[in-house]
Scaffold this motif. Structure first.
Motif, PDB file in Angstrom:
ATOM      1  N   THR A 107      56.332 -85.178  10.323  1.00  0.00           N
ATOM      2  CA  THR A 107      56.388 -84.451   9.148  1.00  0.00           C
ATOM      3  C   THR A 107      55.614 -84.058   8.125  1.00  0.00           C
ATOM      4  O   THR A 107      54.172 -84.014   8.225  1.00  0.00           O
ATOM      5  CB  THR A 107      56.889 -85.541   7.705  1.00  0.00           C
ATOM      6  N   TRP A 108      55.782 -82.781   7.899  1.00  0.00           N
ATOM      7  CA  TRP A 108      54.375 -81.444   7.644  1.00  0.00           C
ATOM      8  C   TRP A 108      53.709 -81.780   6.154  1.00  0.00           C
ATOM      9  O   TRP A 108      54.449 -81.763   5.551  1.00  0.00           O
ATOM     10  CB  TRP A 108      54.727 -80.094   7.442  1.00  0.00           C
ATOM     11  N   THR A 167      51.216 -80.424   2.985  1.00  0.00           N
ATOM     12  CA  THR A 167      50.472 -79.686   2.748  1.00  0.00           C
ATOM     13  C   THR A 167      49.502 -79.893   1.167  1.00  0.00           C
ATOM     14  O   THR A 167      50.095 -80.732   0.629  1.00  0.00           O
ATOM     15  CB  THR A 167      50.764 -77.734   2.127  1.00  0.00           C
ATOM     16  N   ARG A 219      47.922 -76.701   5.595  1.00  0.00           N
ATOM     17  CA  ARG A 219      48.960 -77.842   6.568  1.00  0.00           C
ATOM     18  C   ARG A 219      48.578 -79.200   7.840  1.00  0.00           C
ATOM     19  O   ARG A 219      47.929 -78.690   8.677  1.00  0.00           O
ATOM     20  CB  ARG A 219      50.276 -77.022   7.537  1.00  0.00           C
ATOM     21  N   LEU A 245      50.349 -81.659   9.928  1.00  0.00           N
ATOM     22  CA  LEU A 245      51.602 -82.464  10.892  1.00  0.00           C
ATOM     23  C   LEU A 245      51.098 -84.396  10.551  1.00  0.00           C
ATOM     24  O   LEU A 245      49.929 -84.946  10.832  1.00  0.00           O
ATOM     25  CB  LEU A 245      51.661 -82.775  12.019  1.00  0.00           C
TER      26      LEU A 245
END
Lengths: 344, 110
Positions: free
Chosen positions: A215-216, A218, A209, A211
């Motif tokens: 926004t995250w 993955t 994950r 940042l």
């Protein structure tokens, strides 16, 4: 040449060269003394008496053998034989272990079906057979040389010293080699269960994950190529759990469980090698890194991760080899099985 | 029959063990192989020549006996054996051990 001459010549043929003439002279002297006692008068003994005497004295081979025992009539004598036996067991176990690992790697390349699989198995069996024979032959050769040199006496001295200095207190610190390592099996069960749960139910947990711009993002560490092996991983994991659970119940190793343990280890290694040799099982690639905004060191990072399968592969093969060889040594370590059930 | 064979085997081992002492004890004066064989036999210690000669060689190689080839009284050449000084020392010790052992066994068997 009379009968006695022929008899002595025949005994001489079976005698060690070193003392041959001396022993022959002594036998002749004895035979003539015996003959003097048996014959009547001063004339030559008749053939029947000589034949009877020689018959009683024994067959030439038999007579020669009684003198031969002092010489090296054996390749490896009784003083070196126990060490020889131990070395044979260790070396043959190592050769077998190394050969099994070779088989594991070979099968990972060919797979477990098809004509290549059969030919790999055939080649392995032939290689193992000739390897074992060659190893055994070399050990015999080395020990036969040691037996005939001063080195044998040094061995003997070392053993005598070891026996003299032996202290029963040493037994206290000696761990019982047949008792299982409980922590090892409990850890195997815990990690296998956790691994199976994560891989089957929560595969998303195995993702990175990141940042980026608030926004995250993955991306998965393991790709679809990896998850194609999931049924096999499940079978392997369950096998490990069942085996470790069984061993926790048993508490001690037996020959059978050691063999099963080796097979489970080798099966695990074959699976690991098959997975790691499949291209693209890890998702950490240059593209993936760029997609989450890593650009500066992306190239170096992705190159680093591209070596990961090879690195893990080497570690897996070495670790399994060590474990298999250690188990084989225990298995063929020379301890005879008990004639009655042992309660530990 | 089977028991007889077992008895014979055990006796054979027993005799093999005491033969060295018997041979050393009879070589305070020199003897050649066949005369020693006869001397032992006369005293009730029957021994096969195929056992005696290798035993003599072994005892000699251990330094307990000495030997040399000689022609005595115009007879044929013979190898004469005699106990060595080291052999004498060893024999004294062996005699003592044997007496203790025989005494112990006598008590056990009575």
């Amino acid at each position: 040449m009379n009968l006695i001459d022929k008899y002595i010549a025949e005994v001489g043929r079976h005698l060690p060269r070193k003392n041959r003439a001396d022993i022959e002279a002594e036998i002749r002297s004895t035979l003539e003394d015996m003959l003097d006692e048996r014959k009547q008068g001063d004339g030559p003994a008749n053939e029947a008496i000589v034949m009877q005497l020689l018959k009683e004295y024994g067959s030439p081979r038999e007579v020669a053998a009684t003198y031969g025992t002092q010489q090296h009539q054996y390749l490896i004598g009784p003083r070196l034989f126990p060490i020889f036996e131990r070395v044979v067991r260790i070396v043959l176990a190592i050769v077998t272990g190394a050969s099994l690992i070779g088989l594991g790697v070979g099968l990972a390349e060919t797979g477990l079906t098809g004509p290549e699989f059969v030919s790999t198995l055939g080649e392995w069996a032939g290689g193992l057979f000739s390897g074992l024979i060659a190893a055994f032959g070399n050990i015999v050769l080395v020990f036969a040389i040691i037996e005939r040199t001063q080195a044998a006496k040094e061995f003997e001295k070392e053993f005598a010293k070891e026996s003299k200095d032996w202290d029963p207190k040493e037994l206290k610190s000696e761990p019982d080699p047949d008792r299982i390592d409980m922590a090892d099996h409990i850890a195997t069960i815990i990690f296998s269960v956790l691994g199976l749960i994560v891989l089957n139910l929560y595969p998303n947990l195995l993702s990175i994950r990141f940042l980026s711009d608030g926004t995250w993002s993955t991306f998965p560490v393991l790709t679809k190529a990896f998850f194609r092996f999931l049924p096999w991983i499940n079978v392997m994991g369950l096998l490990q759990i069942v085996f470790s659970g069984f061993m926790l119940g048993q508490r001690v190793w037996t020959s059978t469980t050691r063999i099963v343990g080796i097979l489970v280890d080798i099966a695990g290694m074959i699976l690991a090698v098959s997975i790691l040799r499949t291209p693209g099982v890890f998702g950490i690639t240059l593209g993936a890194l760029n997609s989450i905004g890593i650009t500066d060191d992306a190239q170096d990072l992705s190159r680093l991760f591209s070596y990961l399968p090879t690195l893990i592969l080497v570690i897996v093969v070495i670790a399994t080899s060590v474990k298999v060889i250690k188990t084989l040594l225990r298995l063929f370590g020379g301890k005879s099985s008990s004639p009655y059930p042992v309660i530990k | 029959m089977e028991n007889d064979e077992l008895v014979q085997n055990i006796l054979l081992e027993l005799r093999r063990g005491v033969l060295s002492i018997a041979v050393l004890s009879q070589l305070s004066k020199e003897e050649y192989g066949y005369s020693l064989l006869k001397a032992l036999s006369d005293k009730g210690m029957e021994i096969d020549q195929s056992t005696l000669y290798p035993l003599l060689r072994r005892l000699e190689s251990q330094g307990l006996l000495q030997s040399d080839w000689r022609i005595v009284d115009e007879a044929r050449p013979r190898r004469y054996y005699i106990i060595s000084p080291q052999g004498r020392t060893v024999l004294t010790k062996l005699k003592r051990e044997w007496s203790t052992m025989a005494e112990t066994l006598k008590q056990m068997l009575s």
